[in-house]
Design a protein around this motif. Structure first.
Motif, mmCIF file in Angstrom:
data_model
loop_
_atom_site.group_PDB
_atom_site.id
_atom_site.type_symbol
_atom_site.label_atom_id
_atom_site.label_comp_id
_atom_site.label_asym_id
_atom_site.label_seq_id
_atom_site.Cartn_x
_atom_site.Cartn_y
_atom_site.Cartn_z
ATOM 1 N N ALA A 78 15.629 -25.106 38.061
ATOM 2 C CA ALA A 78 16.138 -25.642 36.787
ATOM 3 C C ALA A 78 17.490 -25.013 36.445
ATOM 4 O O ALA A 78 18.402 -25.704 35.976
ATOM 5 N N VAL A 79 17.622 -23.704 36.691
ATOM 6 C CA VAL A 79 18.905 -23.024 36.432
ATOM 7 C C VAL A 79 20.002 -23.709 37.243
ATOM 8 O O VAL A 79 21.069 -24.069 36.719
ATOM 9 N N ARG A 80 19.738 -23.920 38.524
ATOM 10 C CA ARG A 80 20.756 -24.494 39.412
ATOM 11 C C ARG A 80 21.109 -25.928 39.013
ATOM 12 O O ARG A 80 22.279 -26.300 38.973
ATOM 13 N N GLN A 84 24.777 -27.069 37.591
ATOM 14 C CA GLN A 84 25.528 -28.132 38.266
ATOM 15 C C GLN A 84 25.885 -29.264 37.294
ATOM 16 O O GLN A 84 27.004 -29.753 37.270
ATOM 17 N N HIS A 85 24.900 -29.634 36.466
ATOM 18 C CA HIS A 85 25.074 -30.757 35.534
ATOM 19 C C HIS A 85 26.191 -30.486 34.522
ATOM 20 O O HIS A 85 26.891 -31.406 34.117
ATOM 21 N N VAL A 86 26.342 -29.211 34.121
ATOM 22 C CA VAL A 86 27.344 -28.917 33.074
ATOM 23 C C VAL A 86 28.603 -28.265 33.643
ATOM 24 O O VAL A 86 29.444 -27.773 32.893
ATOM 25 N N GLY A 87 28.713 -28.243 34.993
ATOM 26 C CA GLY A 87 29.947 -27.752 35.605
ATOM 27 C C GLY A 87 30.049 -26.242 35.703
ATOM 28 O O GLY A 87 31.147 -25.696 35.777
ATOM 29 N N ARG A 88 28.900 -25.540 35.679
ATOM 30 C CA ARG A 88 28.919 -24.096 35.943
ATOM 31 C C ARG A 88 28.620 -23.869 37.421
ATOM 32 O O ARG A 88 28.098 -24.759 38.087
ATOM 33 N N PRO A 90 26.453 -23.081 40.279
ATOM 34 C CA PRO A 90 25.010 -22.928 40.497
ATOM 35 C C PRO A 90 24.668 -21.733 41.388
ATOM 36 O O PRO A 90 23.528 -21.257 41.385
ATOM 37 N N ASP A 91 25.661 -21.244 42.165
ATOM 38 C CA ASP A 91 25.391 -20.102 43.049
ATOM 39 C C ASP A 91 25.579 -18.767 42.338
ATOM 40 O O ASP A 91 25.252 -17.722 42.890
ATOM 41 N N ASP A 92 26.126 -18.785 41.135
ATOM 42 C CA ASP A 92 26.342 -17.522 40.416
ATOM 43 C C ASP A 92 26.124 -17.741 38.916
ATOM 44 O O ASP A 92 27.038 -17.612 38.100
ATOM 45 N N PRO A 93 24.867 -18.108 38.537
ATOM 46 C CA PRO A 93 24.642 -18.499 37.141
ATOM 47 C C PRO A 93 24.539 -17.312 36.176
ATOM 48 O O PRO A 93 24.544 -17.516 34.967
ATOM 49 N N LEU A 120 15.200 -25.107 31.090
ATOM 50 C CA LEU A 120 16.269 -26.037 30.669
ATOM 51 C C LEU A 120 16.524 -25.912 29.166
ATOM 52 O O LEU A 120 17.678 -25.821 28.723
ATOM 53 N N VAL A 121 15.438 -25.889 28.383
ATOM 54 C CA VAL A 121 15.586 -25.812 26.920
ATOM 55 C C VAL A 121 16.179 -24.451 26.531
ATOM 56 O O VAL A 121 17.057 -24.362 25.663
ATOM 57 N N GLY A 122 15.737 -23.389 27.213
ATOM 58 C CA GLY A 122 16.256 -22.051 26.919
ATOM 59 C C GLY A 122 17.733 -21.931 27.255
ATOM 60 O O GLY A 122 18.521 -21.401 26.472
ATOM 61 N N LEU A 123 18.129 -22.464 28.406
ATOM 62 C CA LEU A 123 19.539 -22.369 28.814
ATOM 63 C C LEU A 123 20.438 -23.206 27.914
ATOM 64 O O LEU A 123 21.580 -22.820 27.629
#
Ligand SMILES: C[C@@](CO)(OP(=O)(O)O)[C@H](O)COP(=O)(O)OP(=O)(O)OC[C@H]1O[C@@H](n2ccc(N)nc2=O)[C@H](O)[C@@H]1O
Ligand SMILES: Nc1ncnc2c1ncn2[C@@H]1O[C@H](COP(=O)(O)OP(=O)(O)O)[C@@H](O)[C@H]1O
Length: 321
Positions: A78-80, A84-88, A90-93, A120-123
């Motif tokens: 979910a983090v990854r 990815q979805h918001v342009g951060r 994903p390999d270094d969240p 997802l909700v927490g992030l």
């Protein structure tokens, strides 16, 4: 100037039971078309997300030993996906996830999916994203078929892979007893077993979802009890024949009806009211047919932020078998 680090965010997220689970034929993408009615239950995991220099996942509580903490943990996926979805990157969240589990692992109650939804909700809160529940549910569907429902909670109709969610009116609180089995069951193996049973013969199929929707809107647990059905039950029982005894024991203990929850092996028993559920739970625990018995109510809301600091959690009553 020092950057302000936002405080950790804790999210509570429910388990689910499928009141109705109609499985269609297997599809080219490896999935089956489903028509299902989910209900979110007051058996919950808690997930804390925090900005951290030591990224990763920690898991505590029910079944923690059998949950992967690496890239295959559904919360990490979910983090990854959200990064990815918001342009951060994903390999270094730069986030750490702490999961406190009460939902049985591989129990047919979507515990791993719940942890992904909670992440997802927490992030979304930690990263201060302007993102709607529907958009989060779209990201959730990329992680697994059960993840979108855990975002919404309540009672809902799921179609396609079970990930197209429409809320359903349910005026009543229903009382459940849950019997955890000694080991989990693999969801793909249960779907494969159903395909095998269908190739060999004609296992019973559940009726139409509409009748269950009417049962739900009546609010009468006796009416709903007559309508519960799960096409995966025959497959779960075929892989785990001891579930037959568990299902019988719950009904003998006074439940209105018993069924395998989703792909199993947890069995869910619908009871007349809260007092009856406590009596059924005690008798079922004494019958020695399962590992742990819990009581729960539904519907409850979906993944929701409960605090930006460590919060104490209410643990539903447990009766050891
Ligand atoms: C059966 C259900 C009922 O709600 O839940 P569980 O009882 O496992 O919790 C769900 O359909 C599980 O959803 P979920 O556990 O998210 O499944 P996924 O990770 O997306 O898929 C795992 C595998 O299950 C099978 N699968 C899943 C969903 C579906 N509609 N058809 C399938 O055939 C496929 O083999 C797929 O590769
Ligand atoms: N956060 C998580 N919690 C539980 N299981 C997880 C998690 N992440 C990955 N898994 C893996 O997903 C599998 C299915 O988990 P779960 O969602 O609990 O079961 P089910 O699909 O039967 O409801 C488990 O066997 C486990 O190895």
């Amino acid at each position: 100037m020092l950057a302000v680090v936002p405080p950790p965010v804790t999210v509570r997220v429910p388990a689910k039971v499928n009141l109705h689970l109609a499985v269609g034929d297997s599809r080219a993408d490896g999935y089956h078309d489903l028509v299902t009615i989910f209900q979110a239950l007051s058996l919950t995991d808690e997930v804390t997300v925090a900005i951290a220099d030591d990224p990763g996942v920690e898991v505590h509580g029910e079944g923690a030993d059998s949950v992967p903490t690496g890239a295959s943990n559904l919360a990490w996926r979910a983090v990854r996906e959200l990064a990815q979805h918001v342009g951060r990157d994903p390999d270094d969240p730069k986030v750490r996830i702490v999961i406190r589990k009460s939902i049985p692992v591989a129990g047919g109650m979507a515990g791993g999916s719940a942890d992904a939804a909670a992440t997802l909700v927490g992030l979304a809160s930690l990263w201060r994203l302007e993102i709607s529940r529907d958009e989060l549910a779209g990201v959730a569907g990329k992680i697994g078929a059960d993840v979108p429902f855990a975002i919404y909670g309540g009672t809902a109709l799921g179609t396609d892979r079970g990930d197209r969610i429409v809320p359903v009116l349910s005026r009543h609180t229903f009382h459940w007893v849950l019997a955890f089995d000694r080991r989990g069951l693999s969801t793909p193996e249960v779907f494969d077993e159903l395909d095998r049973l269908r190739a060999d013969g004609d296992p019973p199929r559940v009726g139409e979802a509409e009748a269950v929707l009417e049962g739900l809107s009546s609010g009468d647990p006796r009416q709903l009890a007559l309508l519960l059905g799960n096409d995966l039950q025959a497959a779960a029982v075929s892989l785990r024949p001891n579930l037959r005894r568990t299902l019988r024991a719950g009904v003998n203990a006074g439940a209105l009806a018993g069924m395998v929850s989703g792909s199993g092996p947890t069995c869910a028993f619908l009871c007349t009211d809260g007092d009856s559920a406590v009596r059924v739970a005690a008798e079922l625990a004494g019958a020695g047919v399962c590992r742990t018995v819990r009581v729960a109510q539904g519907p409850v809301h979906g993944a929701r932020v409960i605090g930006t600091e460590e919060a104490p959690r209410p643990i539903p009553p447990e009766v050891h078998a």
